[in-house]
Design a protein around this motif. Sequence first.
Motif, PDB file in Angstrom:
ATOM      1  N   PRO A  25       9.313  -4.105 -15.575  1.00  0.00           N
ATOM      2  CA  PRO A  25       7.999  -3.772 -16.494  1.00  0.00           C
ATOM      3  C   PRO A  25       6.991  -4.725 -16.168  1.00  0.00           C
ATOM      4  N   GLN A  26       7.201  -5.761 -15.369  1.00  0.00           N
ATOM      5  CA  GLN A  26       5.920  -6.803 -15.046  1.00  0.00           C
ATOM      6  C   GLN A  26       5.358  -6.304 -13.996  1.00  0.00           C
ATOM      7  N   ALA A  27       5.514  -5.220 -13.190  1.00  0.00           N
ATOM      8  CA  ALA A  27       4.980  -4.859 -12.127  1.00  0.00           C
ATOM      9  C   ALA A  27       3.410  -4.495 -12.339  1.00  0.00           C
ATOM     10  N   ARG A  28       2.717  -4.879 -11.270  1.00  0.00           N
ATOM     11  CA  ARG A  28       1.280  -4.777 -11.211  1.00  0.00           C
ATOM     12  C   ARG A  28       0.752  -3.696 -10.466  1.00  0.00           C
ATOM     13  N   ILE A  29       0.251  -2.553 -10.895  1.00  0.00           N
ATOM     14  CA  ILE A  29      -0.097  -1.401 -10.201  1.00  0.00           C
ATOM     15  C   ILE A  29      -1.505  -1.286 -10.295  1.00  0.00           C
ATOM     16  N   LEU A  30      -2.035  -1.044  -9.234  1.00  0.00           N
ATOM     17  CA  LEU A  30      -3.556  -0.620  -9.292  1.00  0.00           C
ATOM     18  C   LEU A  30      -3.667   0.602  -8.500  1.00  0.00           C
ATOM     19  N   VAL A  31      -4.101   1.666  -8.980  1.00  0.00           N
ATOM     20  CA  VAL A  31      -4.234   3.104  -8.544  1.00  0.00           C
ATOM     21  C   VAL A  31      -5.586   3.356  -7.761  1.00  0.00           C
ATOM     22  N   LEU A  32      -5.511   3.851  -6.586  1.00  0.00           N
ATOM     23  CA  LEU A  32      -6.685   3.792  -5.929  1.00  0.00           C
ATOM     24  C   LEU A  32      -6.609   5.532  -5.438  1.00  0.00           C
ATOM     25  N   THR A  33      -7.561   6.477  -5.788  1.00  0.00           N
ATOM     26  CA  THR A  33      -7.202   7.944  -5.719  1.00  0.00           C
ATOM     27  C   THR A  33      -8.598   8.429  -5.626  1.00  0.00           C
ATOM     28  N   VAL A  34      -8.487   9.814  -5.181  1.00  0.00           N
ATOM     29  CA  VAL A  34      -9.728  10.564  -5.152  1.00  0.00           C
ATOM     30  C   VAL A  34      -9.918  11.123  -6.783  1.00  0.00           C
ATOM     31  N   ILE A  51       1.901  -6.947   2.751  1.00  0.00           N
ATOM     32  CA  ILE A  51       3.275  -7.205   3.306  1.00  0.00           C
ATOM     33  C   ILE A  51       4.132  -5.842   3.513  1.00  0.00           C
ATOM     34  N   GLY A  52       3.700  -4.637   3.069  1.00  0.00           N
ATOM     35  CA  GLY A  52       4.308  -3.278   3.326  1.00  0.00           C
ATOM     36  C   GLY A  52       3.588  -2.149   2.942  1.00  0.00           C
ATOM     37  N   GLU A  53       3.919  -1.074   3.905  1.00  0.00           N
ATOM     38  CA  GLU A  53       3.248   0.201   3.413  1.00  0.00           C
ATOM     39  C   GLU A  53       4.262   1.443   3.332  1.00  0.00           C
ATOM     40  N   ALA A  54       3.838   2.263   2.574  1.00  0.00           N
ATOM     41  CA  ALA A  54       4.634   3.314   2.403  1.00  0.00           C
ATOM     42  C   ALA A  54       3.862   4.519   2.270  1.00  0.00           C
ATOM     43  N   ALA A  55       4.510   5.733   2.856  1.00  0.00           N
ATOM     44  CA  ALA A  55       3.662   7.374   2.822  1.00  0.00           C
ATOM     45  C   ALA A  55       3.953   8.133   1.792  1.00  0.00           C
ATOM     46  N   THR A  56       5.117   8.015   0.936  1.00  0.00           N
ATOM     47  CA  THR A  56       5.594   8.698  -0.301  1.00  0.00           C
ATOM     48  C   THR A  56       5.966   7.697  -1.512  1.00  0.00           C
ATOM     49  N   LEU A  93       0.823  -1.142   0.094  1.00  0.00           N
ATOM     50  CA  LEU A  93      -0.026  -0.014   0.064  1.00  0.00           C
ATOM     51  C   LEU A  93       0.954   1.420  -0.213  1.00  0.00           C
ATOM     52  N   VAL A  94       0.672   2.123  -1.065  1.00  0.00           N
ATOM     53  CA  VAL A  94       1.377   3.419  -0.947  1.00  0.00           C
ATOM     54  C   VAL A  94       0.046   4.663  -0.884  1.00  0.00           C
ATOM     55  N   ASP A  95       0.002   5.089   0.247  1.00  0.00           N
ATOM     56  CA  ASP A  95      -0.801   6.304   0.540  1.00  0.00           C
ATOM     57  C   ASP A  95      -0.220   7.102   1.624  1.00  0.00           C
ATOM     58  N   ASP A  96      -0.252   8.495   1.432  1.00  0.00           N
ATOM     59  CA  ASP A  96       0.134   9.390   2.689  1.00  0.00           C
ATOM     60  C   ASP A  96      -0.595   9.606   3.983  1.00  0.00           C
ATOM     61  N   HIS A  97      -1.691   9.047   3.681  1.00  0.00           N
ATOM     62  CA  HIS A  97      -2.635   9.036   4.859  1.00  0.00           C
ATOM     63  C   HIS A  97      -2.503   7.720   5.805  1.00  0.00           C
ATOM     64  N   GLU A  98      -2.024   7.820   6.920  1.00  0.00           N
ATOM     65  CA  GLU A  98      -2.134   6.411   7.886  1.00  0.00           C
ATOM     66  C   GLU A  98      -3.198   5.873   8.043  1.00  0.00           C
ATOM     67  N   ILE A  99      -4.371   6.743   8.538  1.00  0.00           N
ATOM     68  CA  ILE A  99      -5.574   5.943   8.466  1.00  0.00           C
ATOM     69  C   ILE A  99      -6.190   5.286   7.447  1.00  0.00           C
ATOM     70  N   MET A 108      -1.602   1.931  -5.199  1.00  0.00           N
ATOM     71  CA  MET A 108      -1.016   3.346  -5.049  1.00  0.00           C
ATOM     72  C   MET A 108      -1.796   4.507  -5.213  1.00  0.00           C
ATOM     73  N   ASP A 109      -1.927   5.516  -4.373  1.00  0.00           N
ATOM     74  CA  ASP A 109      -2.427   6.703  -4.288  1.00  0.00           C
ATOM     75  C   ASP A 109      -1.677   7.685  -5.372  1.00  0.00           C
ATOM     76  N   LEU A 110      -2.318   8.542  -5.992  1.00  0.00           N
ATOM     77  CA  LEU A 110      -1.797   9.729  -6.894  1.00  0.00           C
ATOM     78  C   LEU A 110      -1.157  10.757  -6.243  1.00  0.00           C
ATOM     79  N   SER A 111      -1.988  11.538  -5.194  1.00  0.00           N
ATOM     80  CA  SER A 111      -1.507  12.847  -4.679  1.00  0.00           C
ATOM     81  C   SER A 111      -0.482  12.370  -3.165  1.00  0.00           C
ATOM     82  N   MET A 112       0.622  12.595  -3.453  1.00  0.00           N
ATOM     83  CA  MET A 112       1.269  12.609  -2.258  1.00  0.00           C
ATOM     84  C   MET A 112       2.661  13.513  -1.953  1.00  0.00           C
ATOM     85  N   PRO A 113       1.842  14.768  -1.971  1.00  0.00           N
ATOM     86  CA  PRO A 113       3.115  15.920  -2.017  1.00  0.00           C
ATOM     87  C   PRO A 113       3.729  15.957  -0.557  1.00  0.00           C
TER      88      PRO A 113
END
Length: 209
Positions: free
Chosen positions: A77-86, A32-37, A8-14, A55-60
């Motif tokens: 190039p084989q990475a599988r990414i799902l964007v979850l954003t507002v 298995i892992g989380e990142a805030a940026t 999970l990659v999102d700048d909001h911990e909650i 992955m979130d998009l807005s992480m300034p």
Amino acid sequence: MSATTVMLVDDHEIVRAGFRRLLDNAADLQVIGEAATGEDGYQLYLESKPDVVVMDLSMPPGVGGLEAINRILASDPQARILVLTVQECEPYPSRVLQAGAKGYLTKRCAPEELIAAVRQVAQGREFIAPGIRKELDGKGASKLEALTKRELQVFTLLASGQSVAQIADAMFISQKTVHAHRANILGKLGLKKTSDLIHLAIRHGIIEA
């Protein structure tokens, strides 16, 4: 059968905590892992190589979601990414899919839709929310499509309340260059000041009011 691993990659911990709980409750999924940026997300991907990145998009400030997607796919190039954003409006969905992401969901999606999307993306198939598909089919309606990749990044940071100095530091460019991008953005969008830009971003659902 081993569980599908998710990062999970999102700048909001909650927000991350909620998504982690939801996904971990599915027997075949494991966070298995989380990142805030975006930068941390990229580094963590290299270390853990999950089956799916949500992955979130807005992480300034710093590396945004789109840039993180580009970096991850450049390294794998084989990475599988799902964007979850507002961010629901064009050109965000088409830019993300052109970059190589497999899926696009909004944070208003139902819990079961997120689980279904992760499973589908893990299999290498595309998952695009119906509302986003409609937006893609009606492509051309948004003035934001006129912006370059760099201008769209500056637009998003300005709309989220970042100062010119903060944007310059985050993007490793001069403040003069940020001012030039801002002027180009306002001109292309037919706006006069940054507050107009923020109102436009709210109307398009790019940021929350």
